[in-house]
Design a protein around this motif. Structure first.
Motif, PDB file in Angstrom:
ATOM      1  N   VAL A 123       4.912   1.485  -7.964  1.00 48.49           N
ATOM      2  CA  VAL A 123       4.287   0.920  -6.831  1.00 48.49           C
ATOM      3  C   VAL A 123       5.049   0.225  -6.001  1.00 48.49           C
ATOM      4  O   VAL A 123       4.744   0.420  -4.743  1.00 48.49           O
ATOM      5  N   GLU A 124       6.391  -0.190  -6.302  1.00 46.46           N
ATOM      6  CA  GLU A 124       7.223  -0.796  -5.360  1.00 46.46           C
ATOM      7  C   GLU A 124       7.931   0.150  -4.334  1.00 46.46           C
ATOM      8  O   GLU A 124       7.824  -0.012  -3.261  1.00 46.46           O
ATOM      9  N   GLU A 125       7.914   1.634  -5.146  1.00 46.41           N
ATOM     10  CA  GLU A 125       8.714   2.536  -4.239  1.00 46.41           C
ATOM     11  C   GLU A 125       7.923   3.441  -3.229  1.00 46.41           C
ATOM     12  O   GLU A 125       7.939   3.746  -2.403  1.00 46.41           O
ATOM     13  N   LEU A 126       6.732   3.684  -4.199  1.00 43.46           N
ATOM     14  CA  LEU A 126       5.440   4.529  -3.441  1.00 43.46           C
ATOM     15  C   LEU A 126       4.129   3.966  -3.167  1.00 43.46           C
ATOM     16  O   LEU A 126       3.422   4.661  -2.418  1.00 43.46           O
ATOM     17  N   GLY A 127       4.029   2.955  -3.484  1.00 44.66           N
ATOM     18  CA  GLY A 127       2.942   1.904  -2.919  1.00 44.66           C
ATOM     19  C   GLY A 127       1.615   2.352  -3.874  1.00 44.66           C
ATOM     20  O   GLY A 127       1.660   3.180  -4.748  1.00 44.66           O
ATOM     21  N   SER A 128       0.707   1.444  -3.593  1.00 46.70           N
ATOM     22  CA  SER A 128      -0.731   1.525  -4.498  1.00 46.70           C
ATOM     23  C   SER A 128      -1.634   2.750  -4.140  1.00 46.70           C
ATOM     24  O   SER A 128      -2.147   3.253  -5.018  1.00 46.70           O
ATOM     25  N   ILE A 129      -1.295   3.433  -3.034  1.00 48.68           N
ATOM     26  CA  ILE A 129      -1.999   4.608  -2.580  1.00 48.68           C
ATOM     27  C   ILE A 129      -1.506   5.844  -3.775  1.00 48.68           C
ATOM     28  O   ILE A 129      -2.450   6.329  -4.167  1.00 48.68           O
ATOM     29  N   SER A 130      -0.358   5.799  -3.681  1.00 48.59           N
ATOM     30  CA  SER A 130       0.262   6.775  -4.923  1.00 48.59           C
ATOM     31  C   SER A 130       0.023   6.304  -6.208  1.00 48.59           C
ATOM     32  O   SER A 130      -0.186   7.375  -7.005  1.00 48.59           O
ATOM     33  N   LEU A 131      -0.338   5.245  -6.573  1.00 52.36           N
ATOM     34  CA  LEU A 131      -0.948   4.682  -7.954  1.00 52.36           C
ATOM     35  C   LEU A 131      -2.132   5.396  -8.073  1.00 52.36           C
ATOM     36  O   LEU A 131      -2.483   6.057  -9.275  1.00 52.36           O
ATOM     37  N   LEU A 142       0.826  -1.292  -0.049  1.00 53.25           N
ATOM     38  CA  LEU A 142      -0.073  -0.013   0.089  1.00 53.25           C
ATOM     39  C   LEU A 142       1.006   1.302  -0.107  1.00 53.25           C
ATOM     40  O   LEU A 142       0.621   2.006  -0.761  1.00 53.25           O
ATOM     41  N   PHE A 143       1.830   1.377   0.884  1.00 58.95           N
ATOM     42  CA  PHE A 143       2.778   2.502   0.896  1.00 58.95           C
ATOM     43  C   PHE A 143       3.959   2.562   0.354  1.00 58.95           C
ATOM     44  O   PHE A 143       4.832   3.472   0.371  1.00 58.95           O
ATOM     45  N   GLY A 144       4.370   1.429  -0.005  1.00 63.33           N
ATOM     46  CA  GLY A 144       5.704   1.531  -0.876  1.00 63.33           C
ATOM     47  C   GLY A 144       7.017   1.094   0.128  1.00 63.33           C
ATOM     48  O   GLY A 144       6.820   1.421   1.161  1.00 63.33           O
ATOM     49  N   VAL A 145       8.178   1.139  -0.431  1.00 68.03           N
ATOM     50  CA  VAL A 145       9.239   1.060   0.502  1.00 68.03           C
ATOM     51  C   VAL A 145      10.327   2.116   0.412  1.00 68.03           C
ATOM     52  O   VAL A 145      11.254   2.419   0.994  1.00 68.03           O
ATOM     53  N   GLY A 146       9.541   3.267  -0.209  1.00 64.60           N
ATOM     54  CA  GLY A 146      10.463   4.592  -0.457  1.00 64.60           C
ATOM     55  C   GLY A 146      10.940   4.800  -1.656  1.00 64.60           C
ATOM     56  O   GLY A 146      11.388   3.824  -2.281  1.00 64.60           O
ATOM     57  N   LEU A 147      10.978   6.127  -1.721  1.00 64.17           N
ATOM     58  CA  LEU A 147      11.479   6.542  -3.223  1.00 64.17           C
ATOM     59  C   LEU A 147      13.232   6.011  -3.193  1.00 64.17           C
ATOM     60  O   LEU A 147      13.668   6.427  -2.505  1.00 64.17           O
ATOM     61  N   GLY A 148      13.483   5.403  -4.600  1.00 65.60           N
ATOM     62  CA  GLY A 148      14.937   4.965  -4.610  1.00 65.60           C
ATOM     63  C   GLY A 148      15.182   3.739  -4.209  1.00 65.60           C
ATOM     64  O   GLY A 148      16.243   3.096  -4.266  1.00 65.60           O
ATOM     65  N   ASN A 149      14.206   3.069  -3.300  1.00 63.29           N
ATOM     66  CA  ASN A 149      14.592   1.616  -2.738  1.00 63.29           C
ATOM     67  C   ASN A 149      14.136   0.432  -3.315  1.00 63.29           C
ATOM     68  O   ASN A 149      13.991  -0.669  -2.643  1.00 63.29           O
TER      69      ASN A 149
END
Length: 416
Positions: A303-311, A275-282
């Motif tokens: 989606v991996e970095e910023l999560g489904s919410i950001s999508l 949902l919330f990702g692992v962080g930008l660049g991670n």
């Protein structure tokens, strides 16, 4: 300056600017594993974004809708596009690895004619259709622009000469362009172009039953696609690059180490992000596990970095832009503006749908980019030109509202 800012249609400009910024950040973040280096991609995408933003403002303030609607201009644009498609398919070298002929490689940048074809076909068909509709309305007096005539009411002679309101030459010309895109082979862009052609045709007069039949046919093909694929010999599917994508669509897991490597690692990236990702660049998947991480599969990294919410936020911005286009299309009195907005809004919608459908395995992979986010000059600039054209129609709509208000005030004075 404040007057200029007030004139802007922020329901179009705002989402465009936000999506462009997100695209630059994500291209930089997802390009760590490329030999050219992430900063190289950052600079290139930033240049594309600046040119794209400048293009939108040039269209908004300086381009007139009558210029875009000219059949002579749009026919010339189609002819140039046809030449570019021929050059890309039969003269330009094939792309390494896939063998596809989709690019014209130049010293400073590359051109993808199939991307150009998608916006040019919208302008070309909208121009022809609006010219016919304007002629019809001048004869009939009082036909409302958003209620186009039914082409099936034409007399028998016209039906023989015309196909959905277009001459045989025009139909053959459009299909010739489409055929070259298929032969590249670029089935993803060919199907999107075919969808856009259908949108313009169905928005300009044919009996609605053809629209419902087409939608029903597409749904039936999608529902029964697994059964259709099962009837094709696996040897054929595995030996042809485009057909192999259907095999992957059916079941990617047996081919996870080769043909379906991208799709399977896309699943891993999306699952890892949650949902919330692992962080930008991670992102882990961008480090050599997921090929094309900054183009076709950039949304998986997103989606991996910023999560489904950001999508959902990105999709919300895109839907605001698309919704605004449809709103203006429903209300603008200009036939060309109405049709071209239907086409551009549909272009953004189907482009995003096909890209996301591919990375989650809901649709076969097609190599289609996500609007404004994926790396690439051709895709970004064509998307920017599309927004610029939408802004031209928006300006026409604003002028229409001002005229209505002026007429309303004049009528009020006359009553007094």
């Amino acid at each position: 300056m404040s007057k200029i800012i007030k004139q802007l249609d922020w329901f179009l400009i705002g989402p465009f600017l936000f999506l462009s910024l997100i695209g630059v950040l994500m291209v930089f973040s997802s390009s760590d594993d490329y030999s050219a280096g992430a900063f190289s991609f950052l600079i290139r995408q930033s240049i594309f974004a600046l040119i794209g933003i400048a293009t939108v403002f040039v269209f908004y303030f300086f381009v007139k809708i009558d210029w875009l609607a000219s059949p002579k201009w749009t026919s010339l644009a189609m002819l140039i596009t046809f030449g570019l498609l021929l050059f890309a398919r039969f003269i330009a070298p094939a792309t390494a690895g896939t063998g596809a002929h989709g690019w014209i490689n130049l010293p400073m940048f590359n051109i993808e004619p199939a991307e150009i074809f998608k916006i040019v076909i919208i302008l070309y068909l909208a121009s022809l259709s609006s010219h016919r509709l304007d002629k019809y309305q001048r004869k009939s007096r009082g036909t409302r622009p958003h209620r186009p005539p039914n082409l099936n009411n034409q007399n028998t002679t016209e039906k023989v000469k015309m196909i959905f309101g277009y001459t045989r030459f025009q139909v053959i010309f459009v299909l010739s362009n489409l055929l070259i895109v298929v032969l590249m082979p670029d089935l993803g862009n060919a199907l999107i172009a075919l969808f856009l052609i259908a949108v313009i045709i169905f928005s300009s007069g044919p009996n609605p039953k053809y629209l419902f039949l087409s939608i029903a046919l597409i749904l039936l093909i999608y529902i029964f696609l697994p059964l259709i694929i099962k009837q094709i010999p696996e040897s054929f599917l595995s030996s042809h690059y485009q057909a192999r994508r259907l095999l992957i669509f059916m079941d990617p897991w047996p081919y996870a180490k080769n043909q379906s490597l991208q799709l399977v690692n896309s699943f891993y990236a999306i699952a890892h992000g949650g949902l919330f990702g692992v962080g930008l660049g991670n992102s882990i998947e961008k480090m050599g596990y997921l090929p094309e991480a900054n183009t076709d599969f950039i949304m998986a990294i997103f989606v991996e970095e910023l999560g489904s919410i950001s999508l959902f936020i990105v999709l919300g911005l895109l839907l605001i832009m698309i919704g605004r286009m449809f709103y203006i299309a429903f209300h603008v009195r200009n036939n060309f503006g109405r049709l071209v907005l239907y086409g551009i809004a549909s272009y953004f919608f189907i482009q995003a749908l096909v890209n996301l459908g591919g990375i989650i395995g809901a649709l076969p992979l097609t190599g289609v980019t996500f609007p404004f986010i994926s790396y690439g000059g051709s895709s970004f600039l064509i998307s920017s030109i599309s927004v610029g054209i939408a802004c031209v129609v928006s300006r026409t709509y604003s002028e229409q509202i001002k005229t209505r208000r002026r007429e309303s005030r004049q009528r009020a004075r006359m009553r007094k």
